[in-house]
Design an enzyme around this catalytic site. Structure first.
Site, PDB file in Angstrom:
ATOM      1  N   HIS A 167       1.209  -1.159   0.365  1.00 53.00           N
ATOM      2  CA  HIS A 167       0.054   0.101  -0.126  1.00 53.00           C
ATOM      3  C   HIS A 167       0.495   1.017  -0.567  1.00 53.00           C
ATOM      4  CE1 HIS A 167      -3.742  -3.182   1.178  1.00 53.00           C
ATOM      5  NE2 HIS A 167      -2.146  -3.222   2.129  1.00 53.00           N
ATOM      6  N   SER A 288      15.980  21.407 -16.439  1.00 55.08           N
ATOM      7  CA  SER A 288      14.440  22.180 -16.880  1.00 55.08           C
ATOM      8  C   SER A 288      14.639  24.112 -17.446  1.00 55.08           C
ATOM      9  CB  SER A 288      14.232  22.472 -15.572  1.00 55.08           C
ATOM     10  OG  SER A 288      12.929  23.667 -15.480  1.00 55.08           O
ATOM     11  N   LYS A 294      16.507  21.664 -11.306  1.00 58.65           N
ATOM     12  CA  LYS A 294      16.142  20.958 -11.650  1.00 58.65           C
ATOM     13  C   LYS A 294      17.028  19.505 -12.283  1.00 58.65           C
ATOM     14  CE  LYS A 294      12.719  19.617 -11.387  1.00 58.65           C
ATOM     15  NZ  LYS A 294      10.998  19.513 -11.657  1.00 58.65           N
ATOM     16  N   GLU A 301      10.320   8.424 -17.210  1.00 63.10           N
ATOM     17  CA  GLU A 301       8.964   8.929 -17.068  1.00 63.10           C
ATOM     18  C   GLU A 301       8.338   8.565 -18.429  1.00 63.10           C
ATOM     19  OE1 GLU A 301       8.674  13.354 -15.953  1.00 63.10           O
ATOM     20  OE2 GLU A 301      10.707  12.533 -14.938  1.00 63.10           O
TER      21      GLU A 301
END
Ligand code: ARG
Length: 468
Positions: A167, A288, A294, A301
């Site tokens: 979970h 970024s 970043k 992804e």
């Protein structure tokens, strides 16, 4: 042998017969043509044609001279295609007619005899199977490479403690190696599935002709042998219309990408500052354009994102097939692009993910800190009490109280003093702290398939032996 100088395929609208009284509308031509994408099947198409021609000659259906001419013409066509010199013509619709027309241009009547006892229906099904078999054989090592990368990354970490989750809540400590080997199991099953898919891909449709078979004395077994097929498709109607082999492959791809995507999701999470379990080398990250701090795990992804298109192709192919009456229908032309994209996506994703996984930088302190925070040894305390004679359900209840106190004081179970622990149950003694450590918990899980370092090392050795 008289040589007819007119090549019927030069005027595609008459390729099938003189029945047509006007040329095909230009819109129809563009709408129905597939050569822009199916030229990818050219090598398979030529291999299939050569095997067919060799068999026709052996059976006495065409002459040895015709066979030799076909071989000569095809050799030149192959060389031209490879060199990018071949002129693909949209008017000639697809890869099959383009190659056949050029062959006839090069060798005359022999080229026109190639299609004896054959139809584009069994031809395209053969090409697609041959092509897919080659791609499967190229994907299998990539899948093995993915597993090897995981095993290599796992190897130094049989004692590196990671919070195991259920979970997505801290559950019990596991080793980082154990966690990575879970993915090796998944990809090992994918490899097994791929081997199984290949068996059903590797059957020969040629000989089915348009749909009903042919009256020429073809030797299908010989063609199958020449092309390395394991056998021939037994029913001609099924041979030209079956695309199960492509569907199975797409299903394999969807399952494999699902596994890739789960791993990718974990990499993204582990990279997040709140986890901080791993770092990725700069070469696998992107920055970024606005936020200078970043470093994004874009590869993971994107792998997660590309899973969507692979699922889409499976759904597309299933839907393509569901309403088709026997046997061949032009609908089937739509099977190629999804299949091509599936192969390309899998190949690129497996290659880059394996490379990235091999370069994961592990941060053991952060993993261990996270495992300590979540009362990951609560089950061990319960098991300890069971060993002292308590029924498991009672032990569970006792430990729940202990955890509650731990939470209120902001400390882990191992940090509670013995006197406090004793207040939860009289059976708790000074041997308790050994079981409350993360290491103790890990070592205790000696069951086959468990996370104890010895067990994980055994699993690792088995994988290494299998992967070679
Ligand atoms: N381009 C077609 C395909 O991909 C080849 C087979 C065409 N057969 C036919 N009878 N029109 O399916």
């Amino acid at each position: 042998m008289s040589s007819n100088p007119v090549n019927p395929l030069d005027k595609k609208s008459q390729a099938w017969s003189a029945l047509f009284s006007e040329p095909m509308s230009e819109l129809v031509q563009r709408y129905t043509a597939s050569v822009t994408f199916d030229r990818r099947l050219a090598a398979a198409d030529i291999a299939g044609s050569l095997a067919h021609a060799g068999m026709l000659a052996a059976q006495g259906v065409i002459s040895a001279d015709d066979h030799a001419a076909i071989q000569r013409g095809m050799a030149q066509i192959s060389a031209d295609i490879e060199a990018g010199r071949f002129e693909w013509k949209l008017e000639l619709e697809d890869v099959h007619l383009n190659i056949e027309a050029r062959l006839t241009q090069l060798v005359g009547d022999a080229g026109k005899r190639l299609h004896t006892g054959r139809s584009r229906n069994d031809q395209v099904a053969t090409d697609l199977r041959l092509w897919l078999r080659g791609e499967i054989d190229a994907l299998a090592p990539l899948l093995a490479g993915m597993q090897r990368a995981l095993v290599t990354s796992a190897e130094p970490h049989t004692e590196t403690i990671l919070p195991g989750y259920t979970h997505l809540q801290v559950a019990q400590p596991v080793s980082f190696a154990h966690h990575l080997l879970a993915y090796v199991e998944m990809f090992a099953r994918d490899a097994e599935r791929l081997t199984d898919v290949r068996k059903r891909v590797n059957r020969l449709p040629l000989g089915a002709a348009a749909l009903a078979g042919t009256s020429y004395p073809l030797d299908r077994e010989r063609v199958a042998k020449t092309l390395g097929f394991d056998g021939v498709c037994a029913n001609s109607l099924d041979a030209v219309s079956d695309r199960d082999f492509a569907l199975e492959f797409a299903a394999w791809a969807a399952i494999t990408m699902m596994h890739v995507s789960r791993l990718a999701e974990e990499i993204v999470l582990w990279m997040n500052q709140n986890f901080g379990f791993i770092d990725l080398a700069d070469r696998y990250c992107t920055g970024s354009s606005i936020m200078p701090q970043k470093r994004n795990p874009d590869v993971a992804e994107l792998a997660r994102g590309k899973t969507g298109r692979v699922y889409g192709h499976l759904m597309g192919l299933l839907t393509l097939m569901k309403g088709q009456p026997l046997s061949y229908n032009k609908d089937n032309q739509e099977d190629k692009e999804p299949l091509f994209d599936t192969v390309d996506t899998l190949a690129a994703t497996l290659r880059i993910m394996a490379e990235m996984v091999a370069g994961i930088v592990v941060k053991p302190e952060a993993m261990e800190r996270a495992a300590k925070k979540g009362y990951a040894t609560a089950t061990d305390l319960a098991d300890y009490l069971v060993k002292k004679g308590l029924p498991f359900r009672d032990a569970h209840e006792v430990v729940a109280h202990a955890v509650k106190v731990g939470i209120s004081r902001g400390v882990d179970l191992a940090e509670l003093p013995l006197e406090t622990l004793k207040t939860f149950h009289a059976a708790i003694d000074n041997d308790v702290h050994a079981v409350l450590t993360l290491r103790g918990s890990l070592d205790a899980r000696q069951v086959q398939g468990g996370t104890a370092p010895e067990r994980v090392r055994e699993q690792m050795a088995a994988h290494k032996a299998r992967l070679g």
